[in-house]
Design a protein around this motif. Sequence first.
Motif, PDB file in Angstrom:
ATOM      1  N   PRO A 313       0.633  -1.381   0.347  1.00 43.60           N
ATOM      2  CA  PRO A 313       0.024  -0.103  -0.033  1.00 43.60           C
ATOM      3  C   PRO A 313       0.656   1.170  -0.254  1.00 43.60           C
ATOM      4  N   ALA A 314       1.623   0.996   0.486  1.00 48.13           N
ATOM      5  CA  ALA A 314       3.077   2.334   0.492  1.00 48.13           C
ATOM      6  C   ALA A 314       3.973   2.646  -0.081  1.00 48.13           C
ATOM      7  N   SER A 315       4.455   1.100  -0.670  1.00 52.66           N
ATOM      8  CA  SER A 315       5.856   1.618  -1.342  1.00 52.66           C
ATOM      9  C   SER A 315       5.947   0.309  -1.935  1.00 52.66           C
ATOM     10  N   ILE A 316       6.688  -0.085  -3.103  1.00 51.89           N
ATOM     11  CA  ILE A 316       7.610  -1.287  -4.280  1.00 51.89           C
ATOM     12  C   ILE A 316       8.101  -1.397  -3.771  1.00 51.89           C
ATOM     13  N   THR A 317       8.290  -2.879  -4.073  1.00 55.47           N
ATOM     14  CA  THR A 317      10.160  -3.539  -3.422  1.00 55.47           C
ATOM     15  C   THR A 317      10.041  -3.629  -5.385  1.00 55.47           C
ATOM     16  N   VAL A 318      11.656  -3.305  -4.895  1.00 60.07           N
ATOM     17  CA  VAL A 318      12.324  -4.607  -6.456  1.00 60.07           C
ATOM     18  C   VAL A 318      13.248  -5.740  -5.701  1.00 60.07           C
ATOM     19  N   CYS A 319      13.263  -6.704  -5.598  1.00 57.68           N
ATOM     20  CA  CYS A 319      14.755  -8.101  -5.052  1.00 57.68           C
ATOM     21  C   CYS A 319      14.535  -8.799  -6.731  1.00 57.68           C
ATOM     22  N   VAL A 320      15.849  -8.533  -6.600  1.00 58.91           N
ATOM     23  CA  VAL A 320      16.958  -9.016  -7.807  1.00 58.91           C
ATOM     24  C   VAL A 320      17.698 -10.347  -7.103  1.00 58.91           C
ATOM     25  N   THR A 321      17.786 -11.037  -6.968  1.00 60.45           N
ATOM     26  CA  THR A 321      19.256 -12.058  -6.613  1.00 60.45           C
ATOM     27  C   THR A 321      19.196 -13.366  -7.167  1.00 60.45           C
ATOM     28  N   ASN A 322      20.424 -13.943  -7.440  1.00 65.32           N
ATOM     29  CA  ASN A 322      21.075 -14.999  -7.947  1.00 65.32           C
ATOM     30  C   ASN A 322      21.594 -16.104  -7.223  1.00 65.32           C
ATOM     31  N   ASP A 323      21.788 -17.312  -7.787  1.00 67.86           N
ATOM     32  CA  ASP A 323      21.784 -18.068  -7.060  1.00 67.86           C
ATOM     33  C   ASP A 323      23.572 -18.473  -7.823  1.00 67.86           C
ATOM     34  N   GLY A 324      24.302 -17.601  -7.719  1.00 63.45           N
ATOM     35  CA  GLY A 324      25.926 -18.163  -8.219  1.00 63.45           C
ATOM     36  C   GLY A 324      26.112 -19.134  -6.821  1.00 63.45           C
ATOM     37  N   PRO A 325      26.936 -19.610  -8.052  1.00 62.48           N
ATOM     38  CA  PRO A 325      28.161 -20.932  -6.396  1.00 62.48           C
ATOM     39  C   PRO A 325      29.136 -19.790  -5.890  1.00 62.48           C
ATOM     40  N   ALA A 326      29.165 -18.587  -6.548  1.00 61.97           N
ATOM     41  CA  ALA A 326      30.158 -17.307  -5.631  1.00 61.97           C
ATOM     42  C   ALA A 326      29.053 -16.142  -5.613  1.00 61.97           C
ATOM     43  N   ALA A 327      29.517 -15.642  -4.482  1.00 60.21           N
ATOM     44  CA  ALA A 327      29.324 -14.264  -4.231  1.00 60.21           C
ATOM     45  C   ALA A 327      29.553 -12.950  -5.917  1.00 60.21           C
ATOM     46  N   ALA A 328      28.691 -12.787  -5.479  1.00 58.10           N
ATOM     47  CA  ALA A 328      29.027 -11.572  -7.564  1.00 58.10           C
ATOM     48  C   ALA A 328      29.871  -9.620  -7.044  1.00 58.10           C
ATOM     49  N   PRO A 329      30.972 -10.147  -7.330  1.00 60.94           N
ATOM     50  CA  PRO A 329      32.007  -9.196  -7.060  1.00 60.94           C
ATOM     51  C   PRO A 329      30.904  -7.854  -6.518  1.00 60.94           C
ATOM     52  N   PRO A 330      31.868  -6.358  -6.470  1.00 70.41           N
ATOM     53  CA  PRO A 330      31.179  -5.633  -6.470  1.00 70.41           C
ATOM     54  C   PRO A 330      32.027  -4.710  -7.424  1.00 70.41           C
ATOM     55  N   ARG A 331      31.200  -3.806  -7.804  1.00 67.33           N
ATOM     56  CA  ARG A 331      32.018  -2.826  -8.946  1.00 67.33           C
ATOM     57  C   ARG A 331      32.981  -2.612  -8.877  1.00 67.33           C
ATOM     58  N   GLN A 332      33.636  -2.047  -9.425  1.00 65.34           N
ATOM     59  CA  GLN A 332      35.073  -2.006  -9.743  1.00 65.34           C
ATOM     60  C   GLN A 332      35.033  -0.374  -9.302  1.00 65.34           C
ATOM     61  N   PRO A 333      36.490  -0.327  -8.831  1.00 65.12           N
ATOM     62  CA  PRO A 333      36.740   1.116  -8.204  1.00 65.12           C
ATOM     63  C   PRO A 333      35.904   2.331  -9.586  1.00 65.12           C
ATOM     64  N   GLY A 334      35.558   2.952  -9.612  1.00 64.47           N
ATOM     65  CA  GLY A 334      35.085   3.829 -10.721  1.00 64.47           C
ATOM     66  C   GLY A 334      33.941   3.511 -11.372  1.00 64.47           C
ATOM     67  N   GLY A 335      33.543   2.464 -11.044  1.00 66.98           N
ATOM     68  CA  GLY A 335      32.101   1.798 -11.763  1.00 66.98           C
ATOM     69  C   GLY A 335      31.211   3.204 -11.149  1.00 66.98           C
ATOM     70  N   HIS A 336      30.223   2.444 -12.100  1.00 70.87           N
ATOM     71  CA  HIS A 336      28.865   4.005 -11.985  1.00 70.87           C
ATOM     72  C   HIS A 336      27.497   2.765 -11.546  1.00 70.87           C
ATOM     73  N   GLY A 337      27.082   1.599 -11.338  1.00 71.94           N
ATOM     74  CA  GLY A 337      26.573   0.881 -11.037  1.00 71.94           C
ATOM     75  C   GLY A 337      25.604   1.105 -10.333  1.00 71.94           C
ATOM     76  N   LEU A 338      26.342   0.103  -8.988  1.00 76.45           N
ATOM     77  CA  LEU A 338      25.147   0.165  -8.556  1.00 76.45           C
ATOM     78  C   LEU A 338      25.475   2.319  -7.076  1.00 76.45           C
ATOM     79  N   ILE A 339      26.358   2.619  -7.834  1.00 78.31           N
ATOM     80  CA  ILE A 339      26.431   4.127  -7.231  1.00 78.31           C
ATOM     81  C   ILE A 339      25.461   4.418  -7.787  1.00 78.31           C
ATOM     82  N   GLY A 340      25.152   4.810  -9.088  1.00 79.42           N
ATOM     83  CA  GLY A 340      23.631   5.273  -9.839  1.00 79.42           C
ATOM     84  C   GLY A 340      22.698   4.490  -9.006  1.00 79.42           C
ATOM     85  N   MET A 341      22.725   2.933  -8.988  1.00 77.40           N
ATOM     86  CA  MET A 341      21.004   3.019  -7.914  1.00 77.40           C
ATOM     87  C   MET A 341      20.591   3.054  -7.099  1.00 77.40           C
ATOM     88  N   THR A 342      22.064   3.529  -6.297  1.00 71.74           N
ATOM     89  CA  THR A 342      21.366   4.418  -5.095  1.00 71.74           C
ATOM     90  C   THR A 342      21.678   5.615  -5.312  1.00 71.74           C
TER      91      THR A 342
END
Length: 377
Positions: A313-342
């Motif tokens: 009623p008061a929000s929309i939740t977006v959840c994206v999950t992957n089941d990779g064998p290992a955790a996906a590495p964070p973005r490289q320094p200077g990347g804009h992906g996670l920064i842009g989402m934030t």
Amino acid sequence: MDGAMAASLVVGTWLWDWYGPDMGRPSDLTAMALTLLSNGPLVLRRRAPMTVATICAATSLVYHCLGYHVGLNNIALLLMLYTVAVHRSWQATAAASVMAVTAWTHGSALQPGVAIVSALASALLLAVCAVGAGLGARLLAQRTRQLAALARQLQDEQEAAARRAVTGERVKIARELHDIVAHHMSVVSVQAGLGRFVALSDPPTALATLEVILETSHEALNEMRRLLSILRIEADDEDGALYTTAPEVRDLDALAERMRVAGLPVEVVVEGTVRTLPPGLNLCAYRIVQESLTNVLKHAGSAPTRVRITYDPASITVCVTNDGPAAAPPRQPGGHGLIGMTERVKLYRGTIITRRLPDGGFEVLATLPLSPYDEVE
């Protein structure tokens, strides 16, 4: 202007002393010299007000004490008292007032039938008028300087605000370009690699990869054209047609299908009552999913991925999950992906969590508040 004023007073006083009514000793070289000393220094009245005022007062007293015309050589002293009040401190103004009142009182008292008290009163009245005019002009000049400084400050602030606005627009454009280019070029890169690998051994698969590359390239070009057309939009374009091509949450199925063709198994689940979202928030939710899937494709390969959209009623939740064998590495320094989402989520006062999962894989969880006036479909 000061030179012209001084010359006019000197010449005018000489002519009046020669051809005017006799009210003292006849004019001679001494009187002419005293008149020149009493009015000539007005040329420097702005540079050395107190010095010029002292010279004018002293020569006026000497001129009258020698018995020359009692009504002459007083105007320069009046102007100097005004000048001191404009340019110097109140102590200097008080000293100049004493000198002027003394010279005026002495000159007026020499006139026949004028009492010393009347001469003093008229001198005080002249001094008050001159000082009042000078202080008024001084305050006006100060106020003008303050307004000019405020105007410069306002102009600087406006320029700074304009620079901040330009920087903000550049950041938004860079973020949009990153979202468009990163996603589509990732799909093209993966498909090109696959096509090269099976070009000789499996021509049908290679042909399918070329189809995906062609479709993805066309979509990238269309979005680039849309972004550039928004940058060129005219001020009088009110139909908003250029903005209607922006992707939204309802386009996630097409996005998921494109990712499946690229080799990433994606499942899209929608929970809750679907609501009509504002355009900006709709684009924000889509970009979060797009960027998350692009990261999975880059870092986790073909790991099964789930996209869950939950309408509350008061929000929309977006959840994206992957089941990779290992955790996906964070973005490289200077990347804009996670920064842009934030930054997108912050713009709509939402929250976002990006984390590695204990059993491997990566999760992006964003919650965006909804207005109670958004329509329910």
